[in-house]
Design an enzyme around this catalytic site. Structure first.
Site, PDB file in Angstrom:
ATOM      1  CE1 TYR A  38      29.541  42.079  35.955  1.00 45.17           C
ATOM      2  CE2 TYR A  38      29.298  44.221  34.877  1.00 45.17           C
ATOM      3  CZ  TYR A  38      28.831  42.945  35.151  1.00 45.17           C
ATOM      4  OH  TYR A  38      27.634  42.535  34.602  1.00 45.17           O
ATOM      5  CB  VAL A  40      36.781  42.131  29.020  1.00 44.88           C
ATOM      6  CG1 VAL A  40      36.277  41.491  27.732  1.00 44.88           C
ATOM      7  CG2 VAL A  40      37.286  43.535  28.723  1.00 44.88           C
ATOM      8  CD  GLN A  41      36.685  36.204  29.724  1.00 47.43           C
ATOM      9  OE1 GLN A  41      35.915  35.374  30.175  1.00 47.43           O
ATOM     10  NE2 GLN A  41      36.869  36.349  28.415  1.00 47.43           N
ATOM     11  CG  HIS A 124      45.736  34.320  31.449  1.00 48.16           C
ATOM     12  ND1 HIS A 124      46.256  33.342  30.623  1.00 48.16           N
ATOM     13  CD2 HIS A 124      46.272  35.488  31.010  1.00 48.16           C
ATOM     14  CE1 HIS A 124      47.044  33.915  29.722  1.00 48.16           C
ATOM     15  NE2 HIS A 124      47.072  35.219  29.941  1.00 48.16           N
ATOM     16  N   GLY A 153      35.452  38.156  26.440  1.00 48.88           N
ATOM     17  CA  GLY A 153      34.269  38.056  27.298  1.00 48.88           C
ATOM     18  C   GLY A 153      33.025  38.563  26.584  1.00 48.88           C
ATOM     19  CD  GLU A 212      47.138  37.446  24.939  1.00 47.05           C
ATOM     20  OE1 GLU A 212      45.991  37.026  25.145  1.00 47.05           O
ATOM     21  OE2 GLU A 212      47.892  37.812  25.858  1.00 47.05           O
ATOM     22  CD  GLU A 248      37.752  39.149  -1.455  1.00 47.16           C
ATOM     23  OE1 GLU A 248      37.983  40.234  -2.037  1.00 47.16           O
ATOM     24  OE2 GLU A 248      37.945  38.040  -1.997  1.00 47.16           O
TER      25      GLU A 248
HETATM   26  N1  LIG Z   1      39.541  40.149  28.164  1.00 46.96           N
HETATM   27  C1  LIG Z   1      39.185  38.917  27.808  1.00 46.96           C
HETATM   28  O1  LIG Z   1      38.218  38.722  27.068  1.00 46.96           O
HETATM   29  C2  LIG Z   1      39.927  37.733  28.338  1.00 46.96           C
HETATM   30  C3  LIG Z   1      40.562  37.781  29.558  1.00 46.96           C
HETATM   31  N2  LIG Z   1      41.077  36.647  30.116  1.00 46.96           N
HETATM   32  C4  LIG Z   1      41.668  36.714  31.445  1.00 46.96           C
HETATM   33  O2  LIG Z   1      40.634  37.054  32.368  1.00 46.96           O
HETATM   34  C5  LIG Z   1      41.171  37.830  33.441  1.00 46.96           C
HETATM   35  C6  LIG Z   1      40.425  39.150  33.531  1.00 46.96           C
HETATM   36  O3  LIG Z   1      40.723  39.903  32.382  1.00 46.96           O
HETATM   37  P1  LIG Z   1      39.832  41.121  31.860  1.00 46.96           P
HETATM   38  O4  LIG Z   1      38.404  40.789  31.998  1.00 46.96           O
HETATM   39  O5  LIG Z   1      40.364  41.467  30.519  1.00 46.96           O
HETATM   40  O6  LIG Z   1      40.223  42.253  32.917  1.00 46.96           O
HETATM   41  P2  LIG Z   1      40.061  43.848  32.788  1.00 46.96           P
HETATM   42  O7  LIG Z   1      41.341  44.440  32.311  1.00 46.96           O
HETATM   43  O8  LIG Z   1      38.844  44.129  32.023  1.00 46.96           O
HETATM   44  O9  LIG Z   1      39.914  44.272  34.323  1.00 46.96           O
HETATM   45  C7  LIG Z   1      38.905  43.742  35.166  1.00 46.96           C
HETATM   46  C8  LIG Z   1      38.551  44.678  36.291  1.00 46.96           C
HETATM   47  O10 LIG Z   1      39.664  44.929  37.109  1.00 46.96           O
HETATM   48  C9  LIG Z   1      39.412  46.154  37.774  1.00 46.96           C
HETATM   49  N3  LIG Z   1      40.711  46.656  38.255  1.00 46.96           N
HETATM   50  C10 LIG Z   1      41.751  47.064  37.490  1.00 46.96           C
HETATM   51  N4  LIG Z   1      42.795  47.416  38.285  1.00 46.96           N
HETATM   52  C11 LIG Z   1      42.394  47.203  39.559  1.00 46.96           C
HETATM   53  C12 LIG Z   1      43.017  47.341  40.820  1.00 46.96           C
HETATM   54  N5  LIG Z   1      44.274  47.770  40.921  1.00 46.96           N
HETATM   55  N6  LIG Z   1      42.312  47.014  41.929  1.00 46.96           N
HETATM   56  C13 LIG Z   1      41.050  46.574  41.824  1.00 46.96           C
HETATM   57  N7  LIG Z   1      40.404  46.419  40.659  1.00 46.96           N
HETATM   58  C14 LIG Z   1      41.070  46.728  39.543  1.00 46.96           C
HETATM   59  C15 LIG Z   1      38.745  47.035  36.753  1.00 46.96           C
HETATM   60  O11 LIG Z   1      37.858  47.908  37.411  1.00 46.96           O
HETATM   61  C16 LIG Z   1      38.003  46.034  35.889  1.00 46.96           C
HETATM   62  O12 LIG Z   1      36.640  46.030  36.199  1.00 46.96           O
HETATM   63  C17 LIG Z   1      42.659  37.970  33.126  1.00 46.96           C
HETATM   64  O13 LIG Z   1      43.331  36.919  33.779  1.00 46.96           O
HETATM   65  C18 LIG Z   1      42.731  37.784  31.608  1.00 46.96           C
HETATM   66  O14 LIG Z   1      43.974  37.342  31.145  1.00 46.96           O
HETATM   67  C19 LIG Z   1      40.950  35.428  29.517  1.00 46.96           C
HETATM   68  C20 LIG Z   1      40.335  35.310  28.281  1.00 46.96           C
HETATM   69  C21 LIG Z   1      39.893  36.479  27.572  1.00 46.96           C
HETATM   70  C1  LIG Z   2      40.345  37.075  24.186  1.00 43.19           C
HETATM   71  C2  LIG Z   2      41.453  36.218  24.654  1.00 43.19           C
HETATM   72  O1  LIG Z   2      41.330  35.028  24.841  1.00 43.19           O
HETATM   73  C3  LIG Z   2      42.760  36.833  24.794  1.00 43.19           C
HETATM   74  C4  LIG Z   2      43.025  37.420  23.438  1.00 43.19           C
HETATM   75  O2  LIG Z   2      43.695  35.854  25.092  1.00 43.19           O
HETATM   76  C5  LIG Z   2      42.793  37.913  25.859  1.00 43.19           C
HETATM   77  O3  LIG Z   2      41.948  38.841  25.829  1.00 43.19           O
HETATM   78  O4  LIG Z   2      43.674  37.859  26.729  1.00 43.19           O
HETATM   79 MG   LIG Z   3      42.911  33.881  25.156  1.00 42.53          MG
HETATM   80 MG   LIG Z   4      44.950  36.300  26.768  1.00 43.41          MG
END
Ligand SMILES: NC(=O)C1=CN([C@@H]2O[C@H](COP(=O)(O)OP(=O)(O)OC[C@H]3O[C@@H](n4cnc5c(N)ncnc54)[C@H](O)[C@@H]3O)[C@@H](O)[C@H]2O)C=CC1
Ligand SMILES: CC(=O)[C@](C)(O)C(=O)O
Ligand SMILES: [Mg+2]
Ligand SMILES: [Mg+2]
Length: 348
Positions: A38, A40-41, A124, A153, A212, A248
């Site tokens: 829980y 960002v995504q 991903h 997210g 990115e 801008e």
């Molecule tokens: N951040 C974004 O908006 C985007 C992310 N993605 C992909 O979505 C997936 C999730 O990314 P995010 O949401 O950025 O992840 P995040 O970095 O926000 O981490 C998600 C969760 O993982 C938990 N966590 C971290 N280390 C842990 C561990 N060792 N054991 C158990 N839980 C742990 C944290 O408590 C956190 O709630 C990835 O594959 C990312 O590449 C894809 C598009 C955009």
């Molecule tokens: C937001 C998104 O799609 C990125 C930049 O690829 C990521 O957060 O990994």
């Molecule tokens: Mg992306």
């Molecule tokens: Mg990415």
């Protein structure tokens, strides 16, 4: 699938018209969707799916910030919010939304819960593509697919709430049940995608890592910093330099590009600006292209994945990250930016 012409190349895309929400609900009506992580995504996707009427639960380590955020967002411990292992056991579609580096650590537990016929969902192509580094090799009797929202997210949720949608790519890596593709698209609609375009795991991860690091985040900051420094070293004030470099662009010009393309934005600027922009965009392209080539090669060789895994799995990762973000935040350009933002009329 609707066939559309993208700059002379025909591609098939999936829209909400062809694959309506009701159909997505029908396809996934017997599934328990477990969103693991829980960060960002996780919030964006799980809340959109919940609001869209899917059967969703959240799995998250207890006791941290993310757990508290899940409760604040209305997930109920023991009903819709569980510790990781419990959610993994209950879920029939496992949405693996831990950070890519963290996915390596939890993988043995996830794998143990992937019984035949379940789905493993990613946002991903990272874990599967770089399997030599992550060890993520899904069992043969589960469906494996991805939906990758093309944006944060945070935006996925914001746009959904506004009745809009972020675009996503989708890909099927493994179809064990014969229904993987349909389930994948249904998930894409469920998480609130505007439209979906098809890819594969390798192309998703290599384009995403390039984007990115490039124009979306890395290159843009680099270009901002370079221009700002040149303006400042030539006697321009911070407010002038910031306005001509960032404000801008984000407030006036990029919204015009988003609406109708670059030529239209140019057409709505002065003839003086048009002349200059038309003369200078090619030298900027030529100067930066070698860096983009270098970047793509580094992604392709797996070097960027190695860096990401090793750096992001250090125990002091968060502390180091905060130091690097502070360096940006405290730099003159972004300090000037904070003041400029506070002066925007809508903020009072
Ligand atoms: N951040 C974004 O908006 C985007 C992310 N993605 C992909 O979505 C997936 C999730 O990314 P995010 O949401 O950025 O992840 P995040 O970095 O926000 O981490 C998600 C969760 O993982 C938990 N966590 C971290 N280390 C842990 C561990 N060792 N054991 C158990 N839980 C742990 C944290 O408590 C956190 O709630 C990835 O594959 C990312 O590449 C894809 C598009 C955009
Ligand atoms: C937001 C998104 O799609 C990125 C930049 O690829 C990521 O957060 O990994
Ligand atoms: Mg992306
Ligand atoms: Mg990415």
């Amino acid at each position: 699938m609707a066939k559309l012409n993208f700059g002379g190349v025909e591609e098939e895309v999936v829209t909400r018209e062809e694959f309506p929400l009701e159909k997505a609900r029908e396809v996934l009506s017997t599934e328990t969707i477990a969103v693991i992580g829980y960060g960002v995504q996780g919030p964006g996707q799980s809340l959109n799916m919940r609001d869209n009427g899917f059967n969703v639960i959240v799995g998250q380590r207890k006791g941290g910030k993310s757990w508290d955020k899940a409760i604040a967002d209305g997930w109920v411990p023991g009903e819709t919010l569980f510790e990781l292992e419990e959610a993994l056991a209950k879920g029939t579609i496992i949405c693996y939304l831990l950070s890519d580096a963290a996915q390596i650590e939890l993988w043995p537990t996830v794998k143990a819960n992937l019984t035949a016929g379940k789905s493993l969902y990613f946002s991903h192509g990272f874990g599967v593509t770089y399997k030599d580094q992550t060890g993520i090799v899904p069992p043969a009797d589960v469906d494996v697919y991805l939906v990758a929202p093309k944006g944060s997210g945070t935006s996925l949720r914001r746009l959904f709430v506004e009745g809009k949608g972020l675009n996503s790519s989708f890909a099927v890596f493994q179809d064990a049940t014969g229904k993987a593709r349909e389930k994948c698209i249904a998930m894409g609609i469920g998480v609130g995608s505007g439209y979906l375009f098809e890819t594969d795991f390798y192309r998703e991860v290599t384009s995403d890592l390039t984007g990115e690091r490039g124009t979306l985040m890395g290159a843009i900051q680099g270009i901002f910093a370079a221009q700002y420094e040149v303006l400042r070293s030539n006697g321009h004030t911070p407010s002038e330099a910031f306005n001509e470099t960032v404000e801008e662009l984000t407030q006036s010009l990029m919204p015009l590009v988003a609406e109708n393309g670059m030529d239209w934005m140019y057409a709505n600027c002065s003839t003086t600006a048009q002349r200059g922009a038309l003369d200078w965009w090619k030298p900027f392209r030529d100067a930066t292209k070698p860096v983009f080539e270098q970047l793509y090669n580094s992604v392709k060789s797996g070097e960027q994945a190695t860096i990401s895994i090793t750096r992001n799995s250090q125990p002091d990762y968060r502390v180091k990250l905060e130091e690097e973000l502070a360096e940006l935040r405290e730099s003159e350009i972004w300090q000037a930016g904070a003041t400029v933002r506070s002066l925007r009329p809508e903020r009072g």
